[in-house]
Write an enzyme that holds these catalytic residues in place. Structure first.
Site: not given
Ligand code: TYD
Length: 338
Positions: A124-126, A148, A152
């Protein structure tokens, strides 16, 4: 190619399984623990297809992963299995560390031991954290801020270490906020669409001016496929939709499509550690020939239409254990918002 897709009963996973099978060139084994957001009905259209098999299992179960790799003579792994929702990670961070870090580690190690030829980690870009301006490139520092995104990021580092240490051919994709049909209605777009259909309040966190870059699930899966077959091992690829919008703008668009009043919007107390903005540079993936093709307004309209036409898919979800979750996350917030 014989491909193991983990989390294939989930949102992105099920779109990816269907896409891989539609080429007629691959055999796909869907390995899924069918937790709260996994739903085999997402695969009804392919479940009888000869190139498809389903195995119920958890990526943390190394013995089972090994036996599936051997039994199906798996050549490539795409890891879509993950805990993915930020609000849940705030309530239960341990399950995120377990699946997104430990589970990824187990899958990697079993894949390496079995001589799998390609391994793609769907991330994810997060992991880049909040970016106030500009676009995150793959070379930018990883600065996750929620349990989260931190989980990741941990998974990504493990995956990349397998290239450096073992020359196990891994790749990582970092997609932006994904939307489309079959998305579990805890995420912003399907939650707001289904609440609006029922004329329930739409809980906007904070000032509603947080920004996300929206990526149609079809474009996301095309990007994953491109990287899986043509990406450089040991490399990270961003996948962005190029559709940056403030949350309130998306919420108003949903209401407009459904012909519902703006009075359904509620500004509620913010998510702790809420990242202001994500936006990625997808130049590296574009060099592989990929580009997003779904215009956001069209994609959002057809997503709204899908939820309108598939109440039998989401109503059972929203009436079950989801209610407890909803009360936990939103009960007090909505009361305070009046
Ligand atoms: P979400 O779909 O949870 O994705 P992420 O937080 O991983 O980007 O949320 C998208 C945006 O919408 C984010 O800025 C948080 C906001 N949001 C709300 O304002 N209200 C909600 O009820 C939810 C679920 C999200």
């Amino acid at each position: 190619m014989r491909i193991l897709v983990t989390g294939g009963a989930g949102f992105i996973g099920s779109h990816l399984v269907r896409r891989l099978l539609s080429s007629g060139q691959h055999q796909v084994v869907n390995f899924d623990a069918l937790r709260y957001s996994g739903n085999l009905t997402n695969l009804n259209t392919v479940s009888q297809q000869p190139g498809y098999a389903f195995v119920y299992g958890d990526i943390c179960d190394g013995a089972l992963v090994s036996s599936v790799l051997r039994q199906y003579r798996i050549e490539g792994i795409i890891n879509c299995a993950a805990e993915t929702h930020v609000d849940r990670s705030i309530l239960d961070p341990e399950s995120f560390a377990r699946t997104d870090v430990v589970g990824t580690g187990v899958l990697l190690e079993k894949g390496r031991q079995d001589g799998v030829k390609r391994f793609l980690q769907v991330s994810t870009d997060e992991v880049y954290g909040s970016v106030e301006s500009g676009l995150s490139t793959e070379e930018d520092r990883v600065q996750p801020r929620s349990p989260y995104s931190a989980s990741k990021a941990g998974g990504d580092f493990l995956v990349l270490s397998y290239w450096t240490t073992y020359h196990f051919p891994v790749m990582v994709t970092r997609g932006s906020n994904t939307y489309g049909s079959n998305q579990y209605p805890e995420k912003f777009i399907p939650l707001f669409v289904t609440n609006a259909i029922d004329e329930q309040p739409l809980p906007l966190y904070g000032d509603g001016q947080y920004r996300r870059d929206w990526l149609a699930v079809e474009d996301h899966c095309a990007g994953i496929e491109q990287v899986f077959f043509h990406g450089e091992p040991g490399t990270v690829y961003n996948i962005g939709g190029g559709n940056e919008r403030e949350n309130i703008v998306v919420a108003e668009e949903i209401l407009a499509y459904l012909g519902k009043p703006k009075s359904l919007l509620r500004f509620v107390s913010d998510r702790p550690g809420h990242d202001r903005r994500y936006a990625v540079d997808s130049g590296r993936l574009r060099q592989l020939g990929w580009r997003p093709i779904v215009p956001f307004d069209e994609g959002l309209r057809s997503t709204v239409q899908w939820y309108r036409e598939h109440e039998s898919w989401w109503r059972p979800i929203k009436s079950g254990a989801f209610r407890e979750y909803y009360e936990q996350v939103y009960g007090r917030r909505l009361q305070q918002a009046g």
